[in-house]
Design a protein around this motif. Structure first.
Motif, PDB file in Angstrom:
ATOM      1  N   ASN A  73      -1.780 -15.658  39.934  1.00 45.39           N
ATOM      2  CA  ASN A  73      -1.437 -14.577  39.005  1.00 45.39           C
ATOM      3  C   ASN A  73      -0.882 -13.361  39.739  1.00 45.39           C
ATOM      4  O   ASN A  73       0.039 -12.701  39.245  1.00 45.39           O
ATOM      5  N   ILE A  74      -1.417 -13.082  40.924  1.00 42.62           N
ATOM      6  CA  ILE A  74      -0.870 -11.985  41.735  1.00 42.62           C
ATOM      7  C   ILE A  74       0.564 -12.308  42.132  1.00 42.62           C
ATOM      8  O   ILE A  74       1.457 -11.451  42.064  1.00 42.62           O
ATOM      9  N   ARG A  75       0.801 -13.553  42.526  1.00 44.27           N
ATOM     10  CA  ARG A  75       2.157 -13.962  42.914  1.00 44.27           C
ATOM     11  C   ARG A  75       3.116 -13.837  41.727  1.00 44.27           C
ATOM     12  O   ARG A  75       4.240 -13.389  41.896  1.00 44.27           O
ATOM     13  N   PHE A  76       2.669 -14.199  40.537  1.00 38.45           N
ATOM     14  CA  PHE A  76       3.505 -14.031  39.341  1.00 38.45           C
ATOM     15  C   PHE A  76       3.873 -12.558  39.158  1.00 38.45           C
ATOM     16  O   PHE A  76       5.024 -12.225  38.898  1.00 38.45           O
ATOM     17  N   GLU A  77       2.886 -11.685  39.277  1.00 31.71           N
ATOM     18  CA  GLU A  77       3.129 -10.254  39.071  1.00 31.71           C
ATOM     19  C   GLU A  77       4.098  -9.689  40.100  1.00 31.71           C
ATOM     20  O   GLU A  77       4.935  -8.851  39.778  1.00 31.71           O
ATOM     21  N   GLU A  78       3.989 -10.153  41.338  1.00 32.15           N
ATOM     22  CA  GLU A  78       4.804  -9.606  42.417  1.00 32.15           C
ATOM     23  C   GLU A  78       6.193 -10.223  42.502  1.00 32.15           C
ATOM     24  O   GLU A  78       7.152  -9.558  42.902  1.00 32.15           O
ATOM     25  N   GLU A  79       6.323 -11.517  42.127  1.00 30.05           N
ATOM     26  CA  GLU A  79       7.570 -12.225  42.400  1.00 30.05           C
ATOM     27  C   GLU A  79       8.310 -12.767  41.184  1.00 30.05           C
ATOM     28  O   GLU A  79       9.530 -12.926  41.229  1.00 30.05           O
ATOM     29  N   HIS A  81      10.164 -13.178  37.750  1.00 30.53           N
ATOM     30  CA  HIS A  81      10.922 -12.319  36.848  1.00 30.53           C
ATOM     31  C   HIS A  81      11.503 -13.066  35.661  1.00 30.53           C
ATOM     32  O   HIS A  81      12.005 -12.453  34.737  1.00 30.53           O
ATOM     33  N   ARG A  86       8.898 -18.424  37.452  1.00 31.45           N
ATOM     34  CA  ARG A  86       7.494 -18.695  37.131  1.00 31.45           C
ATOM     35  C   ARG A  86       7.181 -20.185  37.223  1.00 31.45           C
ATOM     36  O   ARG A  86       6.147 -20.589  37.748  1.00 31.45           O
ATOM     37  N   ASP A 129       1.904 -20.506  28.734  1.00 30.05           N
ATOM     38  CA  ASP A 129       2.734 -19.301  28.741  1.00 30.05           C
ATOM     39  C   ASP A 129       4.121 -19.588  29.318  1.00 30.05           C
ATOM     40  O   ASP A 129       5.128 -19.090  28.804  1.00 30.05           O
TER      41      ASP A 129
END
Length: 199
Positions: A73-79, A81, A86, A129
């Motif tokens: 989830n951190i990787r999704f937030e940071e990378e 778009h 995703r 999602d």
């Protein structure tokens, strides 16, 4: 005055100790008494938190999955778009956690099956999602999208365990299995399929 440890912290200590001992000595050679002794508590306290050694083993698997999903989830937030980034992060992350790719001696046979089932259940909301996003953007048009993504994930993983496959090959295989436009993943795969060599 007697000071007792927070039950959540104590339970986590037992999980951490069990994982360490399972890896070092193997599941069959690790007793409940050894796990309790490693934490410095009485054997009876173990049974306050877990009914059996198998219960703590499943807790170890769930803990590993939960920590990995938090990082995902951190990787999704940071990378991430868009849908493609995703999806590729989701697929690539599987190689960071799967016991076969980690060389994790904790898992073998039935334990890998338990891990695999637990992991896929825990990432179900994330996968849903991603699918909703792909359908909304018109980039994912399949009858059974969740199942096709899992089948692709497992197929690529099985192939990677048989032979070296390049990032470009993986990108093309994902495009074909999920019915994407040819070349649609090329620009994304370089950045997000980090567990595969370029080629």
């Amino acid at each position: 005055m007697r000071i007792t440890k927070d039950p959540i912290l104590r339970r986590q200590e037992l999980i951490d100790a069990a994982r360490e001992l399972f890896i070092d000595a193997g599941v069959s050679k690790t007793s409940v008494a050894k796990i309790a002794a490693h934490v410095g508590v009485a054997k009876g306290l173990f049974y306050y938190y877990f009914e059996t050694k198998e219960d703590v083993l499943m807790a170890v698997i769930e803990d590993l999955c939960d920590k990995h999903i938090a990082q995902l989830n951190i990787r999704f937030e940071e990378e991430a778009h868009d849908f493609y980034s995703r999806l590729l992060i989701f697929i690539d992350a599987y190689y960071d956690i799967h016991p076969d790719s980690r060389g994790d001696e904790l898992f073998d046979g039935e334990l890998i099956h338990n891990f695999h089932h637990t992991y896929l259940m825990k990432v179900e909301d994330i996968l849903n999602d991603i699918v909703i996003e792909g359908q909304a953007s018109g980039e994912l048009d399949l009858k059974h999208p969740n199942e096709m993504i899992i089948m692709t994930l497992d197929g690529v993983f099985a192939l990677k365990n048989m032979r070296d496959i390049s990032r470009d090959m993986v990108s093309v295989m994902i495009e074909q299995s999920l019915n994407f436009v040819d070349g649609s993943l090329a620009v994304h795969s370089e950045k997000y399929l980090v567990n595969f060599e370029r080629g």
